[in-house]
Design a protein around this motif. Sequence first.
Motif, mmCIF file in Angstrom:
data_model
loop_
_atom_site.group_PDB
_atom_site.id
_atom_site.type_symbol
_atom_site.label_atom_id
_atom_site.label_comp_id
_atom_site.label_asym_id
_atom_site.label_seq_id
_atom_site.Cartn_x
_atom_site.Cartn_y
_atom_site.Cartn_z
ATOM 1 N N ASP A 12 0.849 -1.197 0.000
ATOM 2 C CA ASP A 12 0.000 0.000 0.000
ATOM 3 C C ASP A 12 0.882 1.242 0.000
ATOM 4 O OD1 ASP A 12 -2.170 -1.634 0.137
ATOM 5 O OD2 ASP A 12 -2.272 -1.588 2.338
ATOM 6 N N GLU A 13 0.427 2.264 -0.714
ATOM 7 C CA GLU A 13 1.200 3.508 -0.733
ATOM 8 C C GLU A 13 0.291 4.715 -0.837
ATOM 9 O OE1 GLU A 13 3.687 2.722 -4.235
ATOM 10 O OE2 GLU A 13 2.439 4.150 -5.322
ATOM 11 N N GLU A 14 0.837 5.880 -0.454
ATOM 12 C CA GLU A 14 0.104 7.133 -0.606
ATOM 13 C C GLU A 14 -0.196 7.333 -2.091
ATOM 14 O OE1 GLU A 14 -0.525 9.783 1.979
ATOM 15 O OE2 GLU A 14 -0.402 7.824 2.979
ATOM 16 N N ALA A 15 -1.395 7.795 -2.404
ATOM 17 C CA ALA A 15 -1.751 8.019 -3.805
ATOM 18 C C ALA A 15 -0.943 9.179 -4.375
ATOM 19 C CB ALA A 15 -3.241 8.324 -3.907
ATOM 20 N N GLY A 16 -0.612 9.097 -5.697
ATOM 21 C CA GLY A 16 0.226 10.111 -6.347
ATOM 22 C C GLY A 16 -0.268 11.525 -6.108
ATOM 23 N N ALA A 17 -1.587 11.760 -6.252
ATOM 24 C CA ALA A 17 -2.122 13.120 -6.131
ATOM 25 C C ALA A 17 -1.938 13.641 -4.710
ATOM 26 C CB ALA A 17 -3.591 13.114 -6.501
ATOM 27 N N ARG A 18 -2.047 12.726 -3.704
ATOM 28 C CA ARG A 18 -1.914 13.157 -2.310
ATOM 29 C C ARG A 18 -0.454 13.403 -1.939
ATOM 30 N NH1 ARG A 18 -5.330 9.465 0.515
ATOM 31 N NH2 ARG A 18 -3.693 9.102 2.030
ATOM 32 N N ARG A 19 0.461 12.764 -2.714
ATOM 33 C CA ARG A 19 1.882 12.835 -2.329
ATOM 34 C C ARG A 19 2.448 14.234 -2.503
ATOM 35 N NH1 ARG A 19 2.755 7.666 -5.105
ATOM 36 N NH2 ARG A 19 4.014 8.713 -6.671
ATOM 37 N N ALA A 20 2.109 14.906 -3.633
ATOM 38 C CA ALA A 20 2.628 16.249 -3.845
ATOM 39 C C ALA A 20 2.056 17.132 -2.735
ATOM 40 C CB ALA A 20 2.210 16.749 -5.210
ATOM 41 N N GLY A 21 2.907 17.859 -2.039
ATOM 42 C CA GLY A 21 2.423 18.699 -0.944
ATOM 43 C C GLY A 21 2.576 18.046 0.409
ATOM 44 N N SER A 22 2.992 16.786 0.459
ATOM 45 C CA SER A 22 3.129 16.109 1.752
ATOM 46 C C SER A 22 4.430 15.306 1.804
ATOM 47 C CB SER A 22 1.952 15.157 1.958
ATOM 48 O OG SER A 22 2.269 14.207 2.938
ATOM 49 N N PHE A 23 5.099 15.393 2.943
ATOM 50 C CA PHE A 23 6.325 14.604 3.114
ATOM 51 C C PHE A 23 6.035 13.271 3.814
ATOM 52 C CE2 PHE A 23 8.270 18.616 2.076
ATOM 53 C CZ PHE A 23 9.422 18.252 1.398
#
Length: 477
Positions: A12-23
């Motif tokens: 499981d991983e953070e979705a691409g759209a959610r990743r930008a803007g978050s570390f």
Amino acid sequence: MNGFRYERTPIDEEAGARRAGSFAEILHAYTRDQAVLEAQRCLQCAMPFCVQACPITQDCRGYISLIAQRRFDDAARLTLLDNPLATVLCKCCYHYCEEDCVMGGRGTPIAIRHLKRASLDHGHSDLVYVPSAPRSSRVAIIGAGPAGLMAAWELALRGYPVSVFEQEPFLGGQVDTIPKYHLDGTELRRDLDRFRDLDITFVTERRAGRDFTPESLLAEGYRAVYVAIGASDPRALGVPGEHLPGVFPALPFLLAVNRGPDGLFGRKDRAVVVVGGGDVALDAARSALRLTASGTITVVYRRSRDRMPAGVEEVAEGTEEGLKFLFERVPVSIVGDGYVAGIVLRRVTEGPPDASGRPTTVEVPGSEHTIPCDTVLVAVGEKADLTGLPPELGLTPAGHPWPQGKRPGWMTEVEGVFASGGRSVVYAMSAGSRAAEAIDAYLAKKEGRDPTPRPDPFGGASRPGPPPGYGGPTWTL
Ligand SMILES: Cc1cc2nc3c(=O)[nH]c(=O)nc-3n(C[C@H](O)[C@H](O)[C@H](O)COP(=O)(O)OP(=O)(O)OC[C@H]3O[C@@H](n4cnc5c(N)ncnc54)[C@H](O)[C@@H]3O)c2cc1C
Ligand code: SF4
Ligand code: SF4
């Protein structure tokens, strides 16, 4: 259908759209059940190609087998037996083992690195390393990156009192520049907690070449010195305008991002150009993307996409997050009136191969064009900083950016002083391990005894060695 499961248990991983803007860390840990399912895909090869591909000979086949049997405590112990920086590596290692895993030939390699993480997350990993009987010969290590820390572990396990001199106020070397979406920053401390009973003294904010030299350490009574200073001096582009405010070398930028939430340039919309095509360039670009909510981040690389040295995963993830790429272009100058306003690029094409077999680049006259931007991040490589270090050590790097001794066992031109490093965390650890063996052999010879093989790090009677079927390393340092 023969019962093999060729595809990996999904991570499981953070979705691409959610990743930008978050570390936030991208990869989520396996649950116990997911880990067991993935481990049960392993064929337990009689000749473990995965272990042979690992620069520290991590018995990954062994911990995978234990996870498959739900024996997580035993798996954690086995992981930590040959890997003192396992918490770091389970998230950032470039997993050379997986490239050689036989399952990769038919489907997806076993998730060897992610299972290492499962062994530590779900098994009892708060173990403590145990030193052997103390020795009298003191050893000094310069540099607390992975090479220096591994050498310190190896030597302290053998009973040597070790002092590690580090120029920074923190330990870990370049591990500290790895973005938080890969490492949350607590991993190294968790690994070093297991060193607590070893006779290792960390002396921070002491710089070789300024406060002392390897020779002065020998004169103080250290019987051997290991120089593990890596390559952290950023290379410059060498184009006009590089001095303008708004131009940053990637390494201090990444370090600043890890230190404070806003890094060097705060969170606001920016047009950033990153020059370079390696993993550091991708880390800088993806970090910049997380700081600039609706800005643009463009990676400029002088060769084509398929020649980028950055890892395939990094490029794919960065593209998914919204990075833009410009290939086959080189910077000509950086322009701006008091602050960066743009970067002038020139197109290049592939020319005849150079001595290493890589195609040279041929500049296309008249193809100059300007990309407007307000920030330029320079990631075109690093070199060792040898300022103040005596030239008689012969440390000038040859063929790699870090200093390395040119005599057997990586001894430098000064007897008792050794030097090496590595191109990734696990390779640097392997170099540190080899240097420690060479130092032990050197001191053993001086003291008229046999060299000491690595003892059981947990104080057991048996000496851990490569696992059954191991046919030797398939890599070179
Ligand atoms: C941005 C970035 C991301 C990376 N990501 C990954 C990754 O995801 N996975 C991976 O495997 N590898 C990664 N790497 C590569 C990896 O970090 C290095 O290969 C590895 O850290 C090298 O280890 P080292 O011990 O040889 O040198 P370093 O890690 O550079 O450590 C050298 C240490 O010596 C100290 N030092 C230097 N000069 C002196 C002096 N004169 N006196 C005292 N101390 C001194 C430095 O401060 C430093 O602490 C990354 C590197 C960078 C820059
Ligand atoms: S340390 Fe790296 S190369 Fe070695 S087994 Fe673990 S993930 Fe693979
Ligand atoms: S090569 Fe792959 S399948 Fe074989 S033992 Fe290693 S992890 Fe398992």
